[in-house]
Design a protein around this motif. Structure first.
Motif, PDB file in Angstrom:
ATOM      1  N   ARG A 246     -65.698 -71.587   8.370  1.00 64.64           N
ATOM      2  CA  ARG A 246     -65.502 -70.146   8.199  1.00 64.64           C
ATOM      3  C   ARG A 246     -65.927 -69.732   6.787  1.00 64.64           C
ATOM      4  NH1 ARG A 246     -62.494 -66.938   5.740  1.00 64.64           N
ATOM      5  NH2 ARG A 246     -61.138 -68.543   4.871  1.00 64.64           N
ATOM      6  N   GLU A 247     -65.496 -70.515   5.803  1.00 65.29           N
ATOM      7  CA  GLU A 247     -65.836 -70.206   4.419  1.00 65.29           C
ATOM      8  C   GLU A 247     -67.346 -70.257   4.198  1.00 65.29           C
ATOM      9  OE1 GLU A 247     -64.223 -69.064   1.721  1.00 65.29           O
ATOM     10  OE2 GLU A 247     -66.145 -69.240   0.669  1.00 65.29           O
TER      11      GLU A 247
ATOM     12  N   SER B 283     -69.596 -67.524   5.350  1.00 64.58           N
ATOM     13  CA  SER B 283     -69.495 -66.239   4.651  1.00 64.58           C
ATOM     14  C   SER B 283     -70.383 -66.164   3.407  1.00 64.58           C
ATOM     15  CB  SER B 283     -68.037 -65.975   4.255  1.00 64.58           C
ATOM     16  OG  SER B 283     -67.690 -66.745   3.112  1.00 64.58           O
TER      17      SER B 283
ATOM     18  N   SER C  29     -67.651 -70.105  14.262  1.00 65.49           N
ATOM     19  CA  SER C  29     -67.743 -69.681  12.858  1.00 65.49           C
ATOM     20  C   SER C  29     -69.052 -68.963  12.568  1.00 65.49           C
ATOM     21  CB  SER C  29     -67.626 -70.893  11.933  1.00 65.49           C
ATOM     22  OG  SER C  29     -68.803 -71.678  12.020  1.00 65.49           O
TER      23      SER C  29
ATOM     24  N   LYS D  18     -71.403 -64.055  -1.879  1.00 67.13           N
ATOM     25  CA  LYS D  18     -70.594 -63.696  -0.723  1.00 67.13           C
ATOM     26  C   LYS D  18     -70.887 -62.244  -0.380  1.00 67.13           C
ATOM     27  CE  LYS D  18     -66.146 -64.523   1.300  1.00 67.13           C
ATOM     28  NZ  LYS D  18     -65.028 -65.438   1.300  1.00 67.13           N
TER      29      LYS D  18
ATOM     30  N   ARG E  69     -69.364 -59.967   5.165  1.00 65.02           N
ATOM     31  CA  ARG E  69     -68.605 -61.185   5.446  1.00 65.02           C
ATOM     32  C   ARG E  69     -67.256 -61.160   4.775  1.00 65.02           C
ATOM     33  NH1 ARG E  69     -70.678 -64.447   9.501  1.00 65.02           N
ATOM     34  NH2 ARG E  69     -72.872 -64.865   9.152  1.00 65.02           N
ATOM     35  N   LYS E  70     -67.255 -60.585   3.577  1.00 68.00           N
ATOM     36  CA  LYS E  70     -66.027 -60.577   2.797  1.00 68.00           C
ATOM     37  C   LYS E  70     -64.930 -59.856   3.579  1.00 68.00           C
ATOM     38  CE  LYS E  70     -66.026 -60.194  -1.959  1.00 68.00           C
ATOM     39  NZ  LYS E  70     -66.455 -59.347  -3.075  1.00 68.00           N
TER      40      LYS E  70
ATOM     41  N   LYS F  12     -64.738 -59.418   6.701  1.00 68.80           N
ATOM     42  CA  LYS F  12     -64.376 -60.198   7.887  1.00 68.80           C
ATOM     43  C   LYS F  12     -63.398 -61.320   7.505  1.00 68.80           C
ATOM     44  CE  LYS F  12     -66.421 -62.936  11.571  1.00 68.80           C
ATOM     45  NZ  LYS F  12     -67.609 -63.748  11.830  1.00 68.80           N
ATOM     46  N   ALA F  13     -63.719 -61.985   6.389  1.00 67.59           N
ATOM     47  CA  ALA F  13     -62.853 -63.071   5.932  1.00 67.59           C
ATOM     48  C   ALA F  13     -61.464 -62.527   5.606  1.00 67.59           C
ATOM     49  CB  ALA F  13     -63.455 -63.736   4.703  1.00 67.59           C
TER      50      ALA F  13
END
Ligand code: C2E
Ligand code: MG
Ligand code: MG
Ligand code: MG
Length: 287
Positions: free
Chosen positions: A99-100, A103, A135, A271, A275-276, A278-279
């Motif tokens: 996941r990380e 992103s 992911s 990043k 994506r940020k 979403k995370a």
């Protein structure tokens, strides 16, 4: 004899019994709860080409124990392997690392450690495939580092998992080469893509003649087999110079960077805004 106290917790040990075993038992129960309580975190250590350019990161698990503070993996992974808890912990690590990495702006490699115990589970490769898909990470960016807790030889299941992982495009590295069970016969039996020389051999470079000879031989062996070699635990410029001279492909160690929370390496990963957010949503869900 097992006794249930007022809290309903079954205690298997009398006070007179070895405190080491009691501690172990407590640790095991806490480890069981740690996943549900969300007490694990990942630190990330950069992996560099021999010229110093960053090609990826290795995810390394830490346990934020409510009383003990940060517990290092060497203190709980062996116990997790013995008790089977390494499977759920490893699954969390895999999900979190993928996941990380998904992103990041930069398509860097992400290396995740997997115990040989996990590799002996029939559905390991299928699990990796589904985690990678969910992911959104390209499977080519994922590298699984096999660490040696148990003997892998003669495990048809492990071999099948490794071939399945390769089929979906995941890279396989042999971790801590030269120590424990990790042996030459493994290189013959298993489809590794990379060899990581254990840091115990790197530590005494370049002064120690034995270490120098071993490292030189492992690099030669890797190249003979067409496998890139990465040296772990590189701490000094002298070690780096030796490794460069001998044709080592990649390095990892405090000289390049320590394992840190990923926020410390944002300049390298980048990043994206999208994506940020979403995370953020994911972490809110998890909390
Ligand atoms: P490893 O996979 O060989 O990871 C390298 C270890 O060496 C890490 O220790 C790292 O912090 C340390 N290290 C890196 N560079 C240097 C250096 O320049 N000098 C020194 N002295 N040490 C350096 P860490 O994080 O304590 O992890 C220890 C081991 O625990 C790992 O060895 C790996 O076998 C295992 N481990 C860590 N995370 C996981 C995980 O998520 N799953 C499994 N199954 N095992 C894990
Ligand atoms: Mg590793
Ligand atoms: Mg290693
Ligand atoms: Mg190691």
């Amino acid at each position: 004899t097992a006794k249930a106290d007022k809290s309903g917790v079954t205690r298997f040990f009398e006070p007179a019994m070895d405190t080491r075993f009691r501690k172990r038992h407590v640790l095991q129960q806490e480890l069981r709860l740690a996943i549900a309580r969300n007490e694990f975190v990942l630190h990330y250590q950069p992996i560099a080409k021999i010229d110093g350019s960053i090609v990826g990161f290795e995810a390394l698990v830490r346990w934020h124990h409510p009383e003990r503070g940060i517990v290092q993996p060497s203190e709980f992974i062996p116990l997790a392997e013995e008790t089977g808890l390494v499977a759920p912990i490893g699954e969390w690590v895999l999900r979190e690392a993928c996941r990380e990495a998904a992103s990041w702006d930069k398509p860097l490699q992400i290396a995740v450690n997997a115990s040989a115990v996990q590799l002996k589970h029939g559905n390991f490769a299928a699990l990796v495939e589904s985690v990678v898909q969910r992911s959104g990470l390209s499977a080519r960016r994922l590298e699984i580092e096999i660490t040696e807790g148990v003997l892998l030889t003669d495990s048809a299941v492990a071999l099948r998992n490794l071939h399945q992982l390769k089929e979906i495009g995941v890279n396989i590295a042999m971790d801590d080469f030269g120590t424990g069970y990790s042996s030459l016969s493994y290189l013959q039996s298993f489809p590794f893509d990379k060899i990581k020389i254990d840091r115990s051999f790197v530590a005494n470079l370049p002064g120690n003649a034995q270490s120098a000879a071993i490292v030189r031989a492992v690099i030669g062996l890797g190249h003979g087999l067409n496998l890139p070699i990465i040296a772990e635990g590189v701490e000094t410029h002298k070690q780096l110079a030796f490794l460069a001279r001998e044709g080592c492909d990649e390095i990892q160690g405090y000289l390049i960077g320590r394992p840190e929370a990923i926020e410390s390496y944002r300049m390298l990963t980048g990043k994206s805004q999208k994506r940020k957010s979403k995370a953020k949503r994911n972490s809110t869900q998890a909390a």
